[in-house]
Design a protein around this motif. Sequence first.
Motif, PDB file in Angstrom:
ATOM      1  N   TYR A  10       0.826  -1.220   0.000  1.00  0.00           N
ATOM      2  CA  TYR A  10       0.000   0.000   0.000  1.00  0.00           C
ATOM      3  C   TYR A  10       0.857   1.266   0.000  1.00  0.00           C
ATOM      4  O   TYR A  10       0.577   2.226  -0.733  1.00  0.00           O
ATOM      5  CB  TYR A  10      -0.932   0.009   1.209  1.00  0.00           C
ATOM      6  CG  TYR A  10      -2.131  -0.892   1.065  1.00  0.00           C
ATOM      7  CD1 TYR A  10      -2.992  -0.777  -0.018  1.00  0.00           C
ATOM      8  CD2 TYR A  10      -2.421  -1.857   2.018  1.00  0.00           C
ATOM      9  CE1 TYR A  10      -4.105  -1.597  -0.147  1.00  0.00           C
ATOM     10  CE2 TYR A  10      -3.535  -2.691   1.896  1.00  0.00           C
ATOM     11  CZ  TYR A  10      -4.363  -2.546   0.807  1.00  0.00           C
ATOM     12  OH  TYR A  10      -5.459  -3.363   0.680  1.00  0.00           O
ATOM     13  N   ILE A  11       1.903   1.265   0.827  1.00  0.00           N
ATOM     14  CA  ILE A  11       2.762   2.453   0.901  1.00  0.00           C
ATOM     15  C   ILE A  11       3.442   2.722  -0.438  1.00  0.00           C
ATOM     16  O   ILE A  11       3.580   3.874  -0.870  1.00  0.00           O
ATOM     17  CB  ILE A  11       3.817   2.281   2.028  1.00  0.00           C
ATOM     18  CG1 ILE A  11       3.124   2.404   3.389  1.00  0.00           C
ATOM     19  CG2 ILE A  11       4.918   3.329   1.917  1.00  0.00           C
ATOM     20  CD1 ILE A  11       4.009   2.040   4.561  1.00  0.00           C
ATOM     21  N   GLY A  12       3.863   1.669  -1.112  1.00  0.00           N
ATOM     22  CA  GLY A  12       4.507   1.834  -2.417  1.00  0.00           C
ATOM     23  C   GLY A  12       3.603   2.423  -3.469  1.00  0.00           C
ATOM     24  O   GLY A  12       4.073   2.883  -4.518  1.00  0.00           O
ATOM     25  N   ARG A  13       2.296   2.421  -3.203  1.00  0.00           N
ATOM     26  CA  ARG A  13       1.324   2.947  -4.165  1.00  0.00           C
ATOM     27  C   ARG A  13       0.720   4.293  -3.753  1.00  0.00           C
ATOM     28  O   ARG A  13      -0.249   4.749  -4.365  1.00  0.00           O
ATOM     29  CB  ARG A  13       0.206   1.921  -4.391  1.00  0.00           C
ATOM     30  CG  ARG A  13       0.656   0.799  -5.319  1.00  0.00           C
ATOM     31  CD  ARG A  13      -0.286  -0.384  -5.318  1.00  0.00           C
ATOM     32  NE  ARG A  13       0.025  -1.292  -6.416  1.00  0.00           N
ATOM     33  CZ  ARG A  13       1.094  -2.074  -6.466  1.00  0.00           C
ATOM     34  NH1 ARG A  13       1.968  -2.056  -5.491  1.00  0.00           N
ATOM     35  NH2 ARG A  13       1.311  -2.863  -7.507  1.00  0.00           N
ATOM     36  N   ILE A  14       1.272   4.913  -2.733  1.00  0.00           N
ATOM     37  CA  ILE A  14       0.818   6.255  -2.376  1.00  0.00           C
ATOM     38  C   ILE A  14       1.225   7.217  -3.500  1.00  0.00           C
ATOM     39  O   ILE A  14       2.397   7.259  -3.890  1.00  0.00           O
ATOM     40  CB  ILE A  14       1.441   6.718  -1.043  1.00  0.00           C
ATOM     41  CG1 ILE A  14       0.986   5.800   0.108  1.00  0.00           C
ATOM     42  CG2 ILE A  14       1.046   8.161  -0.732  1.00  0.00           C
ATOM     43  CD1 ILE A  14       1.653   6.103   1.433  1.00  0.00           C
ATOM     44  N   PRO A  15       0.301   7.977  -4.048  1.00  0.00           N
ATOM     45  CA  PRO A  15       0.626   8.857  -5.180  1.00  0.00           C
ATOM     46  C   PRO A  15       1.788   9.801  -4.881  1.00  0.00           C
ATOM     47  O   PRO A  15       1.872  10.381  -3.789  1.00  0.00           O
ATOM     48  CB  PRO A  15      -0.679   9.648  -5.387  1.00  0.00           C
ATOM     49  CG  PRO A  15      -1.748   8.748  -4.849  1.00  0.00           C
ATOM     50  CD  PRO A  15      -1.134   8.034  -3.682  1.00  0.00           C
ATOM     51  N   GLU A  16       2.703   9.897  -5.840  1.00  0.00           N
ATOM     52  CA  GLU A  16       3.831  10.836  -5.863  1.00  0.00           C
ATOM     53  C   GLU A  16       4.971  10.465  -4.898  1.00  0.00           C
ATOM     54  O   GLU A  16       6.130  10.618  -5.224  1.00  0.00           O
ATOM     55  CB  GLU A  16       3.355  12.277  -5.570  1.00  0.00           C
ATOM     56  CG  GLU A  16       2.374  12.799  -6.609  1.00  0.00           C
ATOM     57  CD  GLU A  16       1.925  14.223  -6.302  1.00  0.00           C
ATOM     58  OE1 GLU A  16       2.448  14.829  -5.342  1.00  0.00           O
ATOM     59  OE2 GLU A  16       1.035  14.723  -7.016  1.00  0.00           O
ATOM     60  N   ILE A  17       4.657  10.003  -3.706  1.00  0.00           N
ATOM     61  CA  ILE A  17       5.719   9.758  -2.712  1.00  0.00           C
ATOM     62  C   ILE A  17       5.940   8.274  -2.430  1.00  0.00           C
ATOM     63  O   ILE A  17       6.747   7.911  -1.568  1.00  0.00           O
ATOM     64  CB  ILE A  17       5.397  10.455  -1.375  1.00  0.00           C
ATOM     65  CG1 ILE A  17       4.129   9.855  -0.741  1.00  0.00           C
ATOM     66  CG2 ILE A  17       5.251  11.956  -1.576  1.00  0.00           C
ATOM     67  CD1 ILE A  17       3.935  10.220   0.714  1.00  0.00           C
ATOM     68  N   GLY A  18       5.244   7.384  -3.164  1.00  0.00           N
ATOM     69  CA  GLY A  18       5.249   5.961  -2.841  1.00  0.00           C
ATOM     70  C   GLY A  18       6.626   5.333  -2.711  1.00  0.00           C
ATOM     71  O   GLY A  18       6.940   4.681  -1.712  1.00  0.00           O
TER      72      GLY A  18
END
Length: 450
Positions: A42-50
């Motif tokens: 999930y963290i790797g898919r945070i927009p822009e900052i993943g």
Amino acid sequence: MSTNNDEKLGTAPLGTLVVSMAIPAVIAQLVNVLYNIVDRIYIGRIPEIGTTALTGLGVCFPILMLITAFSAFVGSGGAPLASIQLGKGNRAQAEKILGNGVTILITFSIILTTVFMIFKEPLLFAFGASDDTIVYALDYLTIYLCGTIFVQAAVGLNTFITCQGQAKIAMFSVLIGAVINIVLDPIFIFTFGMGVKGAAIATVISQTCSALWVVLYLFSKKSSIRIKVCNLKPDWKIIGSIAALGVSPFVMQATESLINIVFNSGLQRYGGDLYVGSMTILQSVMQLFVMPVQGITTGTQPIISYNYGAKNHARVKQTFKYTLCLAFTVTCLCTLASFAFPAVFAKMFTTQPELIELIKKVMPIFMGGIWIFGIQMACQSAFMGMGQAKISLFLALLRKVILLIPLALILPRFFGVMGIYYAEPAADILAALTTGTLFVLNFKKILEKA
């Protein structure tokens, strides 16, 4: 009056028993990986900052693994001893071991939370954080540390359920937490817009639920051995026995933390944030591969311990054969998967093309020795199950401290950043061959002395 479910460890048909113990333990271990892996996905898919946030989470691993290592010190050190006592018919002594384990875990929790809260920022920079990733690392770690006591209870006491033959109950304790974590992660991270902090909050809540399940069961009449207030008083002889056997799994876990430090600092020096991010993904996949084998050994170790205590040598030998065959088969299949589908594993954690390409290149190298790792884990688990503290400690030190860390420091001098990836398979193969040899030379002697 407590039930005597542990007696099946010495009487049930062995093939059926191994399956009934191993399958729930494998499920529990795989589900346990989800605590961390789901966060990373999930963290790797945070927009822009993943990608930056994922790397920040990666530098927290040494501290997270060190906390888990102290849980293993008690759980893996105390549970085999309790199971051996159950095999001897000494239930009261088994409960004293459990009680002292609870006391040790509470003490560890207070010390770890205090120390890491004070020194978290300099430690994270030492572990490979950069100015870009430190904010995400601090956000996650600060919240995670608030739940240290629940991690200690959930992980450290669950093995005391498994050691009495209740593998399914132990599986449910892990399953409850993992399901809650999977449900809460996207809600906190995306719906509430909390990002990395949301992932940490979800993890703490889920570990709290697991801990409550474990503790309530060990207080209940359903448990063969129960937590009793009278057994919480420190007995230094028992604590010494737990420490002697627990130091091996502690070293295995704690040195994993040290390895992360060496890997991340080396990758930062020779490659940069992209390479540190690759190690976060590689170690996540490695966890996914190793956990089924740990589940098998966790499930079969109580059978070995109980029958070793009962002096049923034939049953000990047959249980080890089952464990070895299952573990080796799994690690061979995992090696084939890493060679055939590296991009698939990479895309589980990131959408960044450069990182996916790097994973495709380095994963077959990094996983090149995992096929033989099943032999080491089966032999080392058997040594632990028979209470062999000295040999277990040496084997714990061998792969990581004696082999992997020096190789990770030396090989980059000759091969650059790729040398860090080469170190893993070299250490895995050498350690497994050594462990197998020691087992062949010592197994019969240990049984004869029982």
